[in-house]
Design an enzyme around this catalytic site. Structure first.
Site, PDB file in Angstrom:
ATOM      1  N   GLY A  31       0.791  -1.228   0.000  1.00  0.00           N
ATOM      2  CA  GLY A  31       0.000   0.000   0.000  1.00  0.00           C
ATOM      3  C   GLY A  31       0.819   1.272   0.000  1.00  0.00           C
ATOM      4  O   GLY A  31       0.330   2.329   0.401  1.00  0.00           O
ATOM      5  N   GLY A  32       2.087   1.178  -0.430  1.00  0.00           N
ATOM      6  CA  GLY A  32       2.919   2.373  -0.515  1.00  0.00           C
ATOM      7  C   GLY A  32       3.598   2.767   0.784  1.00  0.00           C
ATOM      8  O   GLY A  32       4.356   3.746   0.832  1.00  0.00           O
TER       9      GLY A  32
ATOM     10  N   GLU B 158      16.134  -0.797  -4.533  1.00  0.00           N
ATOM     11  CA  GLU B 158      16.127  -1.176  -5.941  1.00  0.00           C
ATOM     12  C   GLU B 158      16.399   0.040  -6.808  1.00  0.00           C
ATOM     13  O   GLU B 158      16.168   1.180  -6.393  1.00  0.00           O
ATOM     14  CB  GLU B 158      14.760  -1.748  -6.334  1.00  0.00           C
ATOM     15  CG  GLU B 158      14.432  -3.075  -5.721  1.00  0.00           C
ATOM     16  CD  GLU B 158      13.060  -3.583  -6.152  1.00  0.00           C
ATOM     17  OE1 GLU B 158      12.837  -4.791  -6.011  1.00  0.00           O
ATOM     18  OE2 GLU B 158      12.238  -2.775  -6.618  1.00  0.00           O
TER      19      GLU B 158
ATOM     20  N   ILE C 109      12.809   2.477 -11.525  1.00  0.00           N
ATOM     21  CA  ILE C 109      12.407   2.480 -12.927  1.00  0.00           C
ATOM     22  C   ILE C 109      11.470   3.673 -13.119  1.00  0.00           C
ATOM     23  O   ILE C 109      10.369   3.702 -12.577  1.00  0.00           O
ATOM     24  CB  ILE C 109      11.686   1.170 -13.313  1.00  0.00           C
ATOM     25  CG1 ILE C 109      12.503  -0.051 -12.879  1.00  0.00           C
ATOM     26  CG2 ILE C 109      11.390   1.141 -14.807  1.00  0.00           C
ATOM     27  CD1 ILE C 109      13.862  -0.144 -13.515  1.00  0.00           C
TER      28      ILE C 109
ATOM     29  N   HIS D 124       2.692  -0.616 -14.462  1.00  0.00           N
ATOM     30  CA  HIS D 124       2.544  -1.648 -13.430  1.00  0.00           C
ATOM     31  C   HIS D 124       1.602  -2.701 -14.008  1.00  0.00           C
ATOM     32  O   HIS D 124       0.391  -2.480 -14.102  1.00  0.00           O
ATOM     33  CB  HIS D 124       1.971  -1.017 -12.158  1.00  0.00           C
ATOM     34  CG  HIS D 124       1.770  -1.986 -11.031  1.00  0.00           C
ATOM     35  ND1 HIS D 124       1.636  -1.592  -9.727  1.00  0.00           N
ATOM     36  CD2 HIS D 124       1.694  -3.339 -10.995  1.00  0.00           C
ATOM     37  CE1 HIS D 124       1.464  -2.644  -8.948  1.00  0.00           C
ATOM     38  NE2 HIS D 124       1.492  -3.716  -9.708  1.00  0.00           N
TER      39      HIS D 124
ATOM     40  N   LYS E  39      -3.915   1.559  -6.112  1.00  0.00           N
ATOM     41  CA  LYS E  39      -4.540   1.446  -7.423  1.00  0.00           C
ATOM     42  C   LYS E  39      -5.919   2.115  -7.429  1.00  0.00           C
ATOM     43  O   LYS E  39      -6.678   1.999  -6.469  1.00  0.00           O
ATOM     44  CB  LYS E  39      -4.673  -0.034  -7.802  1.00  0.00           C
ATOM     45  CG  LYS E  39      -3.329  -0.763  -7.880  1.00  0.00           C
ATOM     46  CD  LYS E  39      -3.520  -2.258  -7.953  1.00  0.00           C
ATOM     47  CE  LYS E  39      -2.189  -2.992  -7.909  1.00  0.00           C
ATOM     48  NZ  LYS E  39      -2.349  -4.454  -7.833  1.00  0.00           N
TER      49      LYS E  39
ATOM     50  N   GLU F 139       3.519  -9.554  -9.874  1.00  0.00           N
ATOM     51  CA  GLU F 139       3.473  -8.152 -10.287  1.00  0.00           C
ATOM     52  C   GLU F 139       4.814  -7.730 -10.876  1.00  0.00           C
ATOM     53  O   GLU F 139       5.870  -8.023 -10.310  1.00  0.00           O
ATOM     54  CB  GLU F 139       3.089  -7.267  -9.104  1.00  0.00           C
ATOM     55  CG  GLU F 139       1.791  -7.726  -8.435  1.00  0.00           C
ATOM     56  CD  GLU F 139       1.015  -6.604  -7.793  1.00  0.00           C
ATOM     57  OE1 GLU F 139       1.406  -5.432  -7.935  1.00  0.00           O
ATOM     58  OE2 GLU F 139       0.007  -6.901  -7.143  1.00  0.00           O
TER      59      GLU F 139
ATOM     60  N   ARG G 113      -2.689 -14.141  -2.738  1.00  0.00           N
ATOM     61  CA  ARG G 113      -4.117 -14.054  -2.387  1.00  0.00           C
ATOM     62  C   ARG G 113      -4.897 -13.639  -3.631  1.00  0.00           C
ATOM     63  O   ARG G 113      -4.323 -13.351  -4.667  1.00  0.00           O
ATOM     64  CB  ARG G 113      -4.316 -12.996  -1.297  1.00  0.00           C
ATOM     65  CG  ARG G 113      -3.716 -11.638  -1.694  1.00  0.00           C
ATOM     66  CD  ARG G 113      -4.071 -10.522  -0.738  1.00  0.00           C
ATOM     67  NE  ARG G 113      -3.291  -9.334  -0.941  1.00  0.00           N
ATOM     68  CZ  ARG G 113      -3.454  -8.444  -1.920  1.00  0.00           C
ATOM     69  NH1 ARG G 113      -4.388  -8.642  -2.837  1.00  0.00           N
ATOM     70  NH2 ARG G 113      -2.700  -7.370  -2.000  1.00  0.00           N
TER      71      ARG G 113
END
Length: 449
Positions: free
Chosen positions: A164-165, A200, A203, A208, A237, A275, A292
Site C-alpha cells: 500500500g505504498g 532497488e 524504474i 505496473h 490502485k 506483479e 491471495r
C-alpha cells in the site's frame, strides 16, 4: 468438497465469496465487527458470528476470535479474501493446526513471498527478471549509501514487509538518503512492526502490469493473462484494465511464461498474482507476488469467463487445474468507488448513504456491499464498490463505463465517481498513454453547477 466455509473478511469481497459458495452448494459463515452488523455479507451468509468491536485489531485481525468462530460453527475451511489476514503466515499455520483448511497459500509460501527481499532472491533463482538492487536487507545507512552508489541514482527504498505504498521512498541524490532512510523505517515499523528495508533501482515512469496465476497441489500452474494497474495514487490502485493497451502479443507471452515459471518454481497453490514493472522499452522486472485473490480479479473473470473464487475453492479441495493458459477474449475495465472526496485530496467520507441508484445493462457488473440507508463506518478501507464494464473493444468498454458512471448515484457521502468520470474523458487515458506517474499531472476539474 468443503461443507461449510467461514469468510474471514468483510464488505464486498465477503459477499463475493458467499455468492460463489452458494452456487457450489457450500454453507457459509460470515464474521463481523459491531460496526458491520448491518452489512450485506452478514445478511446473506447462512450463519454470522460477531468477532469483536469496530477496531480491526480487535475483530478481523484477532486470530483467536476467527478460529473460535470457525470451531463453534463447525466450518471446515476459511477463505481470507484480501487484506486483513489473507497473507498472514501465522494465521495460515494456525488454521492447519486446528484442522481447518486455509483457502490460500501455505504458511511457508506466504513467508517466502511475503518478505519482498526474500521473494526477489527466490525469483532470481527461478530465472525471472528482477530490478537491480541490494542483496537482501540493508544493514545500515552506510550500506544503503554504498548500494545506491553501486546501482546508480535514482533508487527506491522499500519496506520488506510493505504494501500500500507504506515505507517506500524515491531518492534522486545522496544528500536525500539520510532523511529517507529514517522516515521510511519509522513508517514501516509503525505500519508493519518491521523496519527492514531493501533498495532497488528506480524504474522511472513504468507501467505496473501483473499476471494472474493459479497453481494446484500437484506443482502445476497456469496464467490467466495480464492486468494493467498503472493508474495509482500514492501507490494505491485506482482503476485497472485487461488487456493492457501497452501489451504486445510477444510481451504477453514472455511475461506469462515468466509468471508460470515463478509459480511452479515455488510450487504455488491457489490464486496469486505476479506483479511486474515494465519500462518504456517493454523490459519487465519482477516487483512482488501477492499470495491471495486481488481486488481487481473481476476484470480477469470477465474477459475469460472464469470464476476465480470457485477455482480457489476447488484447488484447496485438491482438484487439479487444467494447466491451460488463458488469453483475454474481451476488454474489461474496473474502477474502484471509494467513499472519498476527489475534490479535496481524496479525503475519506464515511457516513450514511441516503440515496443509491446502481447502474445496469449488458456488460456492466457491480460488486458492492452497500445499500440505501447503509452507514459506512470510518474504521476500514474506504472502498465501497467496484464497477466493471466489459465489451468487445477497449473503446466500447470506456464508453460503457462513461454511461454506467453517469447512472451511478450515491448521495449522503462523497465518492470517487466524479474522478472516474473525468478520467474516462482524459485524452491520454483514452489513448492508453499512461504510466504510474499519470496522477502527477491529472487534476480534477470543478463541476459546474
Amino acid at each position: 468438497m468443503f461443507k461449510k466455509i467461514l469468510i474471514a473478511n468483510r464488505g464486498e469481497i465477503a459477499l463475493r465469496i458467499i455468492r460463489t459458495c452458494k452456487e457450489m452448494g457450500i454453507k457459509t459463515v460470515a464474521v463481523y465487527s459491531t460496526a458491520d452488523a448491518d452489512s450485506l455479507h452478514v445478511r446473506f451468509a447462512d450463519e454470522a458470528v460477531c468477532v469483536g468491536p469496530a477496531p480491526s485489531s480487535q475483530s478481523y485481525l484477532k486470530i483467536s476470535n476467527i478460529i473460535a468462530a470457525a470451531e463453534i460453527t463447525n466450518a471446515d475451511a476459511i477463505h481470507p479474501g484480501y487484506g486483513f489476514l489473507a497473507e498472514n503466515a501465522k494465521f495460515s499455520k494456525i488454521c492447519q493446526e486446528h484442522g481447518v483448511k486455509f483457502i490460500g497459500a501455505s504458511p511457508e509460501m506466504i513467508e517466502k513471498m511475503g518478505d519482498k527481499a526474500t521473494a526477489k532472491e527466490t525469483m532470481k533463482a527461478a530465472g525471472v527478471p528482477t530490478v537491480p538492487g541490494s542483496e537482501g536487507l540493508l544493514e545500515s545507512i552506510e550500506h544503503a549509501k554504498a548500494t545506491a552508489k553501486a546501482i546508480g541514482y535514482p533508487v527506491m527504498m522499500k519496506a520488506t514487509a510493505g504494501g500500500g505504498g507504506k515505507g517506500m521512498r524515491e531518492i534522486f541524490k545522496e544528500e536525500d538518503l539520510d532523511r529517507a532512510w529514517e522516515s521510511a523505517r519509522n513508517e514501516a515499523a509503525a505500519a508493519f512492526g518491521n523496519d527492514g528495508m531493501y533498495m532497488e533501482k528506480l524504474i522511472v515512469d513504468p507501467r505496473h502490469i501483473e499476471i494472474q496465476v493459479v497453481g494446484d497441489q500437484y506443482g502445476k500452474a497456469c496464467h490467466l493473462s495480464e492486468r494493467d494497474c498503472s493508474i495509482q495514487r500514492r501507490h494505491q490502485k485506482l482503476t485497472e484494465e485487461t488487456p493492457s493497451p501497452f501489451m504486445t502479443d510477444e510481451l504477453r507471452e514472455k511475461m506469462g511464461e515468466a509468471a508460470v515459471k515463478a509459480a511452479e518454481y515455488i510450487k504455488y497453490e491457489g490464486a496469486g498474482t505476479i506483479e511486474f514493472l515494465v519500462d518504456k522499452d517493454r523490459n519487465f522486472y519482477f516487483m512482488e507476488m501477492n499470495t491471495r485473490i486481488q481486488v481487481e480479479h473481476p476484470i480477469t473473470e470477465q474477459v475469460i469467463d472464469y470464476d476465480l473464487i470457485r477455482e480457489q475453492i476447488l484447488v484447496a479441495a485438491g482438484v487439479p487445474i487444467s494447466g491451460k493458459n488463458y488469453l483475454p477474449k474481451l476488454h474489461s475495465i474496473e474502477v474502484r468507488i471509494n467513499a472519498e472526496d476527489p475534490f479535496n485530496d481524496f479525503r475519506p467520507s464515511p457516513g450514511k448513504i441516503t440515496t443509491l441508484h446502481t447502474p445496469g445493462g449488458h456488460g456492466v457488473r457491480l460488486d458492492t456491499h452497500v445499500y440505501s440507508g447503509y452507514s459506512i463506518p470510518p474504521n476500514y478501507d474506504s472502498m465501497i464498490a467496484k464497477l466493471i464494464t466489459t465489451a468487445q473493444t477497449r473503446e466500447e468498454a470506456i464508453n460503457k463505463m462513461k454511461r454506467a458512471l453517469d447512472e451511478f448515484v450515491i448521495e449522503g457521502i462523497k465518492t470517487t465517481i466524479p474522478f472516474h468520470r473525468q478520467l474516462m474523458d482524459d485524452p491520454n487515458y483514452i489513448a492508453g498513454n499512461y504510466t504510474t506517474a499519470f496522477m502527477e499531472s491529472f487534476h480534477m476539474k470543478p463541476i459546474e453547477e
